[in-house]
Each structure stands twice: as C-alpha cells, then as structure tokens.
Scaffold this motif. Structure first.
Motif: not given
Length: 386
Positions: A210-220, A323-335
């Motif tokens: 899932g590396v590309i999905e991670l990069v896409e989430a990071w970009s978004a 990707l959808d789950s990353l977009l939802h939860m990654l901001p929570v983790a990073l905050a």
C-alpha cells in the motif's frame, strides 16, 4: 532431535521471513539443543541474514536456466542426504516456491513428518494475486503438499482461521514471530515535540504494502510539520511506480524514498521516526510492526495485519486497507499531541514484550515434541494393525 528447515531464500531483500526464520532456528539450536539444518537457495551475490549459532546453514545455488526456474538444486541436495542423516522432522517455510515443494516431496518419499508454515502466502490477498498461476500450481503439486503435511504453523489466529477456511483439516498451531533484541532502549533519544516529525514506512516495496496509496494520502493531506520516509528494497519493480507517483503528485520535497536499511541502520530509522505506518493489504504477522513497537513507535496499520492489539493497548491505529481509510485516519494520527505520542510509545514497548524469542522457541520446541510423539504413536499403531 534433528529438524531440517527449508526456506527459499534468506536474502535481506526478502523481508521479515528471512530474519524471523534465522532468529527462530538460532534460538531452537542454542536454547533447546535441537540439531538444526537450514537449507535455502539464497542469491549469493546479495546480502543474506547470517546465523549466529550452531545451526548448519546450507545454501545451494541454481545452475542452468532450468535449475533457476525449478530449483532442482534443492531436490538434488535433499536426495544426496544419507538415510542415516535424515531429519526427524522437516519444517517448510512458505508455499508455491519449488524449494518448498521439493522439501514436501522429500519428506513424503522417506516417511518423514513435515509441517508447513505458510508465512502469509495462503491469505486472501496473496491467493488472488496472480491467481491463474497459483491455481495451476495448486493443481500440479501444491494441494497434495498441503493436504499431506502433518500440521500447519500460523503466526496469528487470523492466519489460522484463513488456513482452516481453505478446507485443510490438519492441526494448526499458532506461534507468533518474536522480536529481535535491540540495544537498551533510551526514550530520551526521540523527541515527540520536534517542529518537524517523521512518519516511517519500512518494508519491501511491493504492491501489497500500500505504498502508493500512502503517498497519495500524504499528497492529499499535506500535513504541516511532518515528513514521510519510505525505506525498503524493491520487489517486482514497484519502486519505479512509487517514484513516478511521487513525481506526478509533486511531493518529493516532503517524501523521502531510500534503499533498504540493514543492521544498526534499521534501528536508526526506527529511532529517528515518530510514527510507523504500514498500510498493507496482507500480512501474516508483520515483523516490522513488532520491531517498531519494541522501539517505542506508535503504529498505524490495517486490519489486514493481525495487530488489533495495538488498538486495544492504545498504542496505534488499526484501520481498513485502502486510500479512503488512510484519508480518514492519517490526519488523526498526525494531529496527535506529542505528550500523547509519548504515552503511546510507552504502551507500544509494553506490548512488544509479549513477543519474546525465548518464549516463541520454547513453544515451537514443545510443538515439535508433541507432533513427533503423536507421529510415532500413529506409525506404531498402523504396524500393529497390519
């Protein structure tokens, strides 16, 4: 007790299985006095995981093109073993690979019990990946190898359940991988309140990770105060696709892509990070997750990895793949505030203590002893009934 372990490769680029197989066999030999031979067909031109015990390591090299495809060198070596030196048990790590098949065939030919540790290769995602090729292998040899084994070894209950769903009725023992011992942990070496923090992905660069999905989430998301660091060896040419996607999204200024880390460099990568991310689509255990936890890293991973415990122990996030789950939860983790990350770090180290190689080797040794005792009893009963 003589046990022959067979693994296709011990090259570092093959990821967690190479390290975990060597660690397991080292502990079995040193702590339990088991006579261990470890057979592989590792690429001698690349780095391999070295044993540091009395384990007898045998690395055979393919010769011609036919040999490189079918790994007949493994079959030839097994056939050359004198009967007097035959093992009491064969432990096969993986499926599909010809080396694994020759191990099963050898064991059946000479009436030696063998166990198969699929290493995640019978999970739903890998089974669907290159499905036609695997269906052919199942028809030609793999189904027979699986049905004829004496038992399976799973590294998590999730993997055991998936093996059982495929219809195999042989016993399944669940024994996790252990965590390698690192230098004494010093929590002061990591500052969770730095102005620029690092999120680390460290694993094979394979499409299932899932590396590309991670990069896409990071970009978004474009998180302020964070960098993403992607570390790992290429697998199947996927690195080129990742480089292309980083360039297309214009995130090369906040995303680092570096080669695999080895030895002390791996520890440095973990200790320099503040969050570990593995957005995998399939993982039978996830050695890198265990390593990250042992070095105090909060973890964000998916429920395709058997690590629901990071959620129950409050040391990370366990989400759906994609990707959808990353977009939802990654901001929570990073905050997450620095103080909370510090508390998660403490809980992460506590969870990792459950995965100790000494305990793992002890459980495996007991499994071997019970299996051999039952096998000998079954053979003696069969003879008596004739």
């Amino acid at each position: 007790m003589r046990v022959l372990h067979i693994v296709p490769s011990l090259n570092l680029s093959h990821g967690g299985p190479s390290r975990s197989v060597v660690a397991l066999t080292d502990h079995l030999a040193e702590e339990h006095g088991i006579n261990i031979s470890l057979l592989s067909a590792s690429d001698s031109s690349c780095s391999v995981v070295e044993s540091h015990s009395s384990v007898i390591s045998i690395n055979v090299q393919p010769g011609n093109i036919l040999d490189r495809y079918f790994f007949l060198c493994i079959r030839s070596y097994l056939r050359s073993i004198p009967r007097v030196s035959h093992p009491d048990l064969v432990h096969i790590h993986g499926v599909w690979h010809p080396a694994c098949h020759w191990g099963a065939s050898f064991a059946r030919t000479f009436g030696i019990p063998y166990v198969i540790q699929p290493r995640g290769m019978l999970e739903p995602w890998p089974l669907a990946h290159k499905k036609a090729k695997k269906s052919l292998a199942m028809l030609l040899y793999q189904r027979k190898d699986l049905y004829a084994c004496s038992a399976f070894v799973a590294t998590a209950s999730q993997e055991a359940d998936n093996i059982r769903r495929l219809g195999f009725s042989k016993p399944i023992v669940t024994i996790p991988n252990g965590v390698e011992s690192f230098a004494p942990f010093n929590p002061t070496l990591r500052d969770f309140n730095k102005s620029i923090r690092t999120a680390l992905f460290m694993s094979r660069l394979h499409v299932k990770k899932g590396v590309i999905e991670l990069v896409e989430a990071w970009s978004a998301i474009r998180p302020v105060g964070w960098r993403l660091r992607i570390v790992g060896p290429d697998d199947g040419g996927h690195r080129a696709a990742i480089i292309k996607r980083i360039s297309q999204l214009g995130v090369s200024d906040v995303v680092d892509l570096v080669d695999e880390a080895k030895g002390s460099q791996r520890v440095h990568e973990y200790m320099s990070a503040h969050l570990f991310i593995l957005p995998t689509y399939s993982e039978n255990f996830g050695m890198v997750i265990a390593e990250a936890l042992s070095l105090g890293l909060p973890v964000l991973t998916t429920n395709a990895a058997p690590w629901g415990s990071i959620q129950s122990h409050q040391c990370g996030w366990w989400i759906e793949p994609g990707l959808d789950s990353l977009l939802h939860m990654l901001p929570v983790a990073l905050a997450t505030e620095g103080r909370e990350l510090e508390l998660m770090s403490m809980r992460a180290r506590q969870l990792a203590k459950e995965f100790d190689w000494v305990t793992v080797a002890k459980d495996m040794k007991h499994f071997y002893s019970d299996l051999l005792a039952n096998y000998k009893y079954a053979v003696a009963t069969e003879i008596d009934n004739k």
